[in-house]
Design an enzyme around this catalytic site. Structure first.
Site, PDB file in Angstrom:
ATOM      1  NE  ARG A  60      42.465  48.756  40.258  1.00 52.11           N
ATOM      2  CZ  ARG A  60      42.409  47.812  39.333  1.00 52.11           C
ATOM      3  NH1 ARG A  60      42.326  46.548  39.684  1.00 52.11           N
ATOM      4  NH2 ARG A  60      42.436  48.145  38.060  1.00 52.11           N
ATOM      5  CG  ASP A 165      34.538  36.725  36.796  1.00 57.79           C
ATOM      6  OD1 ASP A 165      34.757  36.876  35.584  1.00 57.79           O
ATOM      7  OD2 ASP A 165      35.214  37.265  37.682  1.00 57.79           O
TER       8      ASP A 165
END
Length: 295
Positions: A60, A165
């Protein structure tokens, strides 16, 4: 924040990056680098990383190392440590995963439609309903809630749904309310026709949530570990498959804060693999991961 969020965070993601060795890689992720990232994401997002996620962390974050033109993970860790707020957001976005679907854990929506909402219609004198989808991912949970509320509640009720979020990119998707047609295949045909517009031309293969539902919802980026800006109380909080990989202490703090944010008869909905046992005594279990605030 809903949705098929079993994999809400990196801590629950499958490690799809080949293991390999440092010789196989463009950059080396040292023990020191990994420990720094582990502490960093725990502090910033409450996510507890295990050693098993080391390869996935590399996969990532190596994209960010390349994007910034850096020569090593040492340089990247220094960048984060310097307090670069823009890169902090990129890092958190990279280290969170958002898998979601409409009407996930359908028993929660059945409970709303068949039991809770009819009672609120009869008992709630202010005709006002406030709902929070905490960890809303790309918006499928808030819009699922909006469909149920629009189909069930009288037209003169004041209804608002907040979706929040940690990941700014998924918040933007929720705000746009646009999805591929494949995303709504699990929704009944009647709901597809009523609540979605099919795209044409350049938007062929896309659908957009109708304005009637979008008017009920708002989306904001929010780290649940940070102070919450909301001043009013909520009637319903959905926080499903978000906290299971938080430490127990973080969970206790978070559910205490949820209890304070809910009104006196508020309801909390959590994920199918989560529990408040030995975490909070502020709620009574009604069954099927549905809780009512008791104090």
């Amino acid at each position: 924040m809903a949705s098929e969020r079993d994999v809400r965070s990196l801590a629950n993601s499958s490690d799809s990056t080949p293991a390999g060795t440092s010789r196989d890689r463009e950059f080396e992720l040292t023990d020191k680098n990994f420990l720094f990232v582990k502490r960093f994401i725990a502090e910033q997002a409450g996510i507890e990383l295990s050693e098993a996620k080391r390869n996935l962390v590399y996969g990532r974050l190596v994209r960010r190392v390349r994007a910034l033109g850096l020569s090593s993970f040492d340089d990247y860790c220094l960048r984060l440590d310097s307090g670069d707020s823009q890169e902090l957001e990129h890092c958190v976005n990279a280290l969170t995963t958002n898998l979601t679907s409409f009407f996930r854990e359908v028993h929660h929506f059945d409970f709303l439609k068949n039991e809770l909402l009819p009672r609120l219609i009869n008992e709630k004198k202010d005709r006002r309903l406030r709902v929070w989808s905490a960890g809303c991912s790309t918006g499928e949970e808030p819009y699922s809630l909006a469909m149920v509320l629009a189909e069930t509640m009288p037209a003169d009720w004041d209804i608002r749904i907040l979706g929040t979020d940690l990941d700014s990119q998924v918040v933007a998707t929720g705000h746009a309310g646009q999805y591929t047609q494949e995303r709504i295949t699990g929704i009944t045909e009647a709901r597809r026709k009523r609540w979605f517009l099919r795209g044409k031309g350049a938007s062929e293969g896309q659908v957009k949530v109708r304005e009637e539902l979008r008017d009920l919802t708002s989306f904001k980026r929010l780290n649940l570990l940070d102070p919450w800006p909301m001043k009013g109380s909520f009637d319903l909080v959905f926080c499903r498959n978000v906290v299971i990989y938080f430490s127990k202490d973080t969970q206790r703090t978070l559910f205490e804060r949820f209890a304070e944010q809910l009104n006196s008869d508020g309801h909390l909905f959590i994920g199918h693999s989560e529990t408040l046992y030995n975490v909070s005594d502020r709620f009574k279990l009604l069954g099927n991961t549905i809780y009512r605030k008791v104090r």
